[in-house]
Design a protein around this motif. Structure first.
Motif, mmCIF file in Angstrom:
data_model
loop_
_atom_site.group_PDB
_atom_site.id
_atom_site.type_symbol
_atom_site.label_atom_id
_atom_site.label_comp_id
_atom_site.label_asym_id
_atom_site.label_seq_id
_atom_site.Cartn_x
_atom_site.Cartn_y
_atom_site.Cartn_z
ATOM 1 N N ILE A 46 0.708 -1.257 0.073
ATOM 2 C CA ILE A 46 -0.062 -0.064 -0.162
ATOM 3 C C ILE A 46 0.770 1.164 -0.004
ATOM 4 O O ILE A 46 0.790 2.397 -0.624
ATOM 5 C CB ILE A 46 -0.885 0.013 0.935
ATOM 6 C CG1 ILE A 46 -2.112 -0.980 0.911
ATOM 7 C CG2 ILE A 46 -1.613 1.236 1.517
ATOM 8 C CD1 ILE A 46 -2.838 -1.441 2.379
ATOM 9 N N LYS A 47 1.888 1.190 0.750
ATOM 10 C CA LYS A 47 2.871 2.484 0.802
ATOM 11 C C LYS A 47 3.425 2.658 -0.422
ATOM 12 O O LYS A 47 3.656 3.849 -0.709
ATOM 13 C CB LYS A 47 3.886 2.290 2.048
ATOM 14 C CG LYS A 47 4.581 3.535 2.284
ATOM 15 C CD LYS A 47 3.899 4.517 2.330
ATOM 16 C CE LYS A 47 4.997 5.794 2.893
ATOM 17 N NZ LYS A 47 4.177 7.285 2.945
ATOM 18 N N VAL A 48 4.176 1.683 -1.044
ATOM 19 C CA VAL A 48 4.650 1.721 -2.230
ATOM 20 C C VAL A 48 3.980 2.375 -3.258
ATOM 21 O O VAL A 48 4.083 3.180 -4.196
ATOM 22 C CB VAL A 48 5.438 0.746 -2.736
ATOM 23 C CG1 VAL A 48 5.814 0.585 -4.133
ATOM 24 C CG2 VAL A 48 6.534 0.099 -1.851
ATOM 25 N N LEU A 49 2.512 1.689 -3.596
ATOM 26 C CA LEU A 49 1.747 2.222 -4.467
ATOM 27 C C LEU A 49 1.143 3.676 -4.151
ATOM 28 O O LEU A 49 0.870 4.429 -5.067
ATOM 29 C CB LEU A 49 0.308 1.201 -4.510
ATOM 30 C CG LEU A 49 0.755 -0.184 -5.077
ATOM 31 C CD1 LEU A 49 -0.334 -1.187 -5.222
ATOM 32 C CD2 LEU A 49 1.513 -0.090 -6.276
ATOM 33 N N ARG A 149 13.307 0.106 0.199
ATOM 34 C CA ARG A 149 13.066 0.343 1.586
ATOM 35 C C ARG A 149 14.544 0.359 2.520
ATOM 36 O O ARG A 149 15.230 -0.474 2.317
ATOM 37 C CB ARG A 149 12.412 -0.857 1.973
ATOM 38 C CG ARG A 149 11.897 -0.816 3.786
ATOM 39 C CD ARG A 149 10.804 -1.836 4.028
ATOM 40 N NE ARG A 149 11.447 -3.012 4.338
ATOM 41 C CZ ARG A 149 10.816 -4.132 4.967
ATOM 42 N NH1 ARG A 149 9.664 -4.127 4.849
ATOM 43 N NH2 ARG A 149 11.506 -5.280 4.759
ATOM 44 N N PHE A 150 14.671 1.469 3.132
ATOM 45 C CA PHE A 150 15.934 1.755 3.969
ATOM 46 C C PHE A 150 15.459 1.876 5.332
ATOM 47 O O PHE A 150 14.751 2.881 5.530
ATOM 48 C CB PHE A 150 16.542 2.756 3.271
ATOM 49 C CG PHE A 150 18.021 3.015 3.823
ATOM 50 C CD1 PHE A 150 19.069 1.995 3.412
ATOM 51 C CD2 PHE A 150 18.256 3.832 4.909
ATOM 52 C CE1 PHE A 150 20.260 2.453 4.089
ATOM 53 C CE2 PHE A 150 19.419 4.009 5.299
ATOM 54 C CZ PHE A 150 20.463 3.275 5.056
ATOM 55 N N LEU A 151 16.020 1.221 6.219
ATOM 56 C CA LEU A 151 15.449 1.298 7.538
ATOM 57 C C LEU A 151 14.212 1.448 7.938
ATOM 58 O O LEU A 151 13.647 2.419 8.494
ATOM 59 C CB LEU A 151 16.287 2.483 8.185
ATOM 60 C CG LEU A 151 17.804 2.540 8.248
ATOM 61 C CD1 LEU A 151 18.239 3.881 8.658
ATOM 62 C CD2 LEU A 151 18.449 1.340 8.898
ATOM 63 N N GLY A 152 13.538 0.542 7.098
ATOM 64 C CA GLY A 152 11.930 0.479 7.203
ATOM 65 C C GLY A 152 10.915 1.734 6.519
ATOM 66 O O GLY A 152 9.840 1.551 6.812
ATOM 67 N N TRP A 154 10.133 3.352 2.820
ATOM 68 C CA TRP A 154 10.170 3.410 1.489
ATOM 69 C C TRP A 154 10.492 4.751 1.004
ATOM 70 O O TRP A 154 10.006 5.681 1.013
ATOM 71 C CB TRP A 154 8.796 3.053 0.932
ATOM 72 C CG TRP A 154 8.564 1.558 1.173
ATOM 73 C CD1 TRP A 154 7.883 0.986 2.287
ATOM 74 C CD2 TRP A 154 8.928 0.498 0.338
ATOM 75 N NE1 TRP A 154 7.706 -0.446 2.318
ATOM 76 C CE2 TRP A 154 8.625 -0.785 1.148
ATOM 77 C CE3 TRP A 154 9.879 0.176 -0.530
ATOM 78 C CZ2 TRP A 154 8.870 -2.111 0.600
ATOM 79 C CZ3 TRP A 154 10.330 -0.803 -0.909
ATOM 80 C CH2 TRP A 154 9.682 -2.068 -0.450
ATOM 81 N N LYS A 155 11.314 4.601 -0.190
ATOM 82 C CA LYS A 155 11.895 5.768 -1.004
ATOM 83 C C LYS A 155 11.326 5.445 -2.541
ATOM 84 O O LYS A 155 11.635 4.594 -2.941
ATOM 85 C CB LYS A 155 13.377 6.294 -0.842
ATOM 86 C CG LYS A 155 13.863 6.047 0.476
ATOM 87 C CD LYS A 155 13.233 7.228 1.237
ATOM 88 C CE LYS A 155 13.855 7.439 2.732
ATOM 89 N NZ LYS A 155 13.432 8.357 3.581
ATOM 90 N N LEU A 156 11.302 6.438 -3.169
ATOM 91 C CA LEU A 156 10.842 6.183 -4.419
ATOM 92 C C LEU A 156 11.996 6.631 -5.524
ATOM 93 O O LEU A 156 12.497 7.881 -5.487
ATOM 94 C CB LEU A 156 9.780 7.017 -4.965
ATOM 95 C CG LEU A 156 8.918 6.762 -6.357
ATOM 96 C CD1 LEU A 156 8.451 5.322 -6.206
ATOM 97 C CD2 LEU A 156 7.976 7.711 -6.501
#
Length: 172
Positions: A46-49, A149-152, A154-156
């Motif tokens: 959900i977060k990535v989308l 995903r870095f340290l929990g 999400w980065k785009l």
């Protein structure tokens, strides 16, 4: 008597085998060779989308600065380094590219989660509406994102699936 001998022989062989293995150390995987796996939840998807939709909606609405400041870059020479926000030169380059190709609409067509640093979201981008059925001009393209995903968190990031991970070369 024969049953007793067989019983003693069986116990003796079990004792010998178990004692022979008692001195062995437990084998463990070498941490440097173990592939890092990632446990995903529905919240991750959900977060990535959401991130992808926020970016694409901002571009569609011509809020290019809002979209560009969402992007991060991973270091090609150190993929485990923290994803960094784009610097000013990179931001100008991205803004120039986004303004050059305004989009009419988009849809997320696919997403693949492999591990924390290797994921992909694919968007079909409609550049302009077709006037009629006879209009044969290509009006779509595909944009690839690399959510990391870095340290929990999400980065785009952008991804060019044909050329590997893409860095932002401001000279283009």
């Amino acid at each position: 008597m024969r049953k007793t001998n067989l019983l003693i022989l069986g116990l003796a062989s079990i004792l010998i085998v178990s004692c022979g293995q008692g001195g062995k150390k437990e084998e463990r995987d070498d941490p440097s060779t173990v592939k890092q796996t990632m446990a995903l939840s529905k919240k991750d998807t959900i977060k990535v989308l959401e991130l992808t939709n926020q970016f694409m909606t901002a571009v569609k609405e011509q809020r290019y600065v809002d979209a560009a400041i969402m992007l991060h870059e991973t270091k090609a020479d150190d993929p485990f380094a923290q994803p960094e926000l784009l610097d000013n030169t990179q931001l100008k380059s991205v803004l120039h590219r986004l303004k050059a190709f305004p989009i009419y609409d988009y849809s997320i067509t696919d997403y693949i989660f492999k591990e924390a640093l290797d994921n992909e979201v694919r968007c079909k981008v409609i550049l302009f509406p077709k006037n009629d059925e006879k209009d044969t001009r290509p009006n779509t393209t595909t944009w690839y994102f690399k959510p990391v995903r870095f340290l929990g968190e999400w980065k785009l990031c952008f991804r060019s699936s044909t050329q590997g991970d893409r860095t932002f070369d401001a000279s283009n």
